[in-house]
Write an enzyme that holds these catalytic residues in place. Sequence first.
Site, PDB file in Angstrom:
ATOM      1  CB  SER A 319      -2.477   5.109  -6.831  1.00  0.00           C
ATOM      2  OG  SER A 319      -3.348   4.561  -6.898  1.00  0.00           O
ATOM      3  CD1 TRP A 322      -2.093   3.043   0.042  1.00  0.00           C
ATOM      4  CD2 TRP A 322      -3.536   2.431  -0.989  1.00  0.00           C
ATOM      5  NE1 TRP A 322      -3.261   3.059   1.327  1.00  0.00           N
ATOM      6  CE2 TRP A 322      -4.449   2.359  -0.072  1.00  0.00           C
ATOM      7  CE3 TRP A 322      -3.809   1.642  -1.988  1.00  0.00           C
ATOM      8  CZ2 TRP A 322      -5.405   1.652   0.298  1.00  0.00           C
ATOM      9  CZ3 TRP A 322      -5.582   1.365  -2.046  1.00  0.00           C
ATOM     10  CH2 TRP A 322      -5.897   1.340  -0.609  1.00  0.00           C
ATOM     11  CG  HIS A 323      -3.546  -0.715  -4.763  1.00  0.00           C
ATOM     12  ND1 HIS A 323      -3.812   0.369  -5.098  1.00  0.00           N
ATOM     13  CD2 HIS A 323      -5.181  -0.833  -4.817  1.00  0.00           C
ATOM     14  CE1 HIS A 323      -4.498   1.432  -5.270  1.00  0.00           C
ATOM     15  NE2 HIS A 323      -5.312   0.131  -5.285  1.00  0.00           N
ATOM     16  N   GLY A 324       0.266  -2.530  -2.880  1.00  0.00           N
ATOM     17  CA  GLY A 324       0.835  -3.163  -2.375  1.00  0.00           C
ATOM     18  C   GLY A 324       2.699  -3.372  -2.498  1.00  0.00           C
TER      19      GLY A 324
END
Length: 481
Positions: A319, A322-324
């Site tokens: 997770s 996924w944001h960076g």
Amino acid sequence: MLFNSVSFAIFIIITFVLYYLVPHKYRWCFLLIASYAFYMNLHIGYGLLLLATTILTYVLALNLEKAETTKHKRQCLLSGILPLVLVLLFYKTAGPAIDRLNMLIDAGRLTMQPITVRILLPAGVSFYFFQSIGYLIDVYRGKIGAERHFGYYALFVSFFPQLLAGPIGRADSLLPQYKETRPFDYGKVTYGLKLMAWGYFKKLVIADVFAGVVNKVYDRADIYVGFVFIVVTVMFAVEIYCDFSGYSDIAIGCAKLFGIDLMTNFKSPYFSFSVKEFWSRWHISLSTWFRDYVYIPLGGNRVPKWRHCLNLLITFMVSGFWHGSSLTYIAWGGMHGLLQIIETFVYPKTRKGMPIERRRHWWQLPITFILLCFTWIFFRANSIQDAVWIISRLFWDAARPLIYLQTCIICLGVSRVAALGMLLSVALLAAYDCASLRGDVITALSRQKCFIRWPVYVLFLVVIALFAPKGVATEFIYFRF
């Protein structure tokens, strides 16, 4: 075309009017055209990637359903998931990698010319990729059948209210709605408009106003110390919540204008008594996506204790990524995984695996919020070094309370009137979220007499018009992801 722009206001009015003028059997087609027009307004190339994703997953879902062996089904599934994941990895890592390389060149550590290629993440790609992957997995599991009608499926992937930042829809909920006859529903339309107004209030009056202060301090963290970091971190917690949930409210309300119900994405998350509960209330469409398609396939909690803890950590690390690809996001995800692992020991289970019901204590709310704010430091900081600096300076000069507070006030640079406006807007937000725990606030307000509800509506719109920052519309935070 941003939700908080004049062009979107014109677009939604025209789309809404024409939608109900178009015959029922062609409305899906009109919405599909409108969705692609909306997306390609950002960049014409975005539409090509969206169309390629739609065709690939549509064809593979049909092949999945026709496959007679498990091996063939797995091949079809991987043929759909791998390209999307690889493309997403490329966009997530290539741009930041080039930026880091240029930083090394500028610092003189590498003797070469700077790389001028700029790789931008296409808006919304993470969200419609995840929605398409979820669809393929649901077909693979036999939860749903593959959609035969290409137009309906294309609309499922591209429906413009949710395209850029969710909520991430599920095919079993959305596809049947696109096929239904949806006459004009006055109650649903007015509810949608009120929800959109509340979303705009959160974005324009709270998130954008707070962002100016937060960005000033976090982008120059090295010149600040002390209580100001605590204040702006709390402000960022409010900012990101209002920015993202504001987008979700606008998206859900906008969909209701066309008779479509999207899933609720936020449920008063800062009124959570634990980190686990927070994730059942925050960005629900994404958290349930990771639960269903990452956490459960890894074994979930139906494995030995050590493996369960590992599954939690992996899920939240994914997770974070996924944001960076920045280490700050990885650290943020890892901390949420560790906090949930700790909670599995704090809240033991019975022999049957069911949680022991315990009385909730009031002090769990502030402790949970403090822990969440601590993790937000890593999420917002520009680097791990900045995050460490901020944490190490949180209580600088705290032994001298008067100076501790005065320094914060000077660093914030906010007038008394502006500070009072911020406090009042947060108080209204907290009151709304608290009331939402007991029922639907908009529905309750709509049931009041006209001489009560209409002054509230007018006052609300006046507040948005007066206190929203003027000038160029700012993008929503989650457009970056």
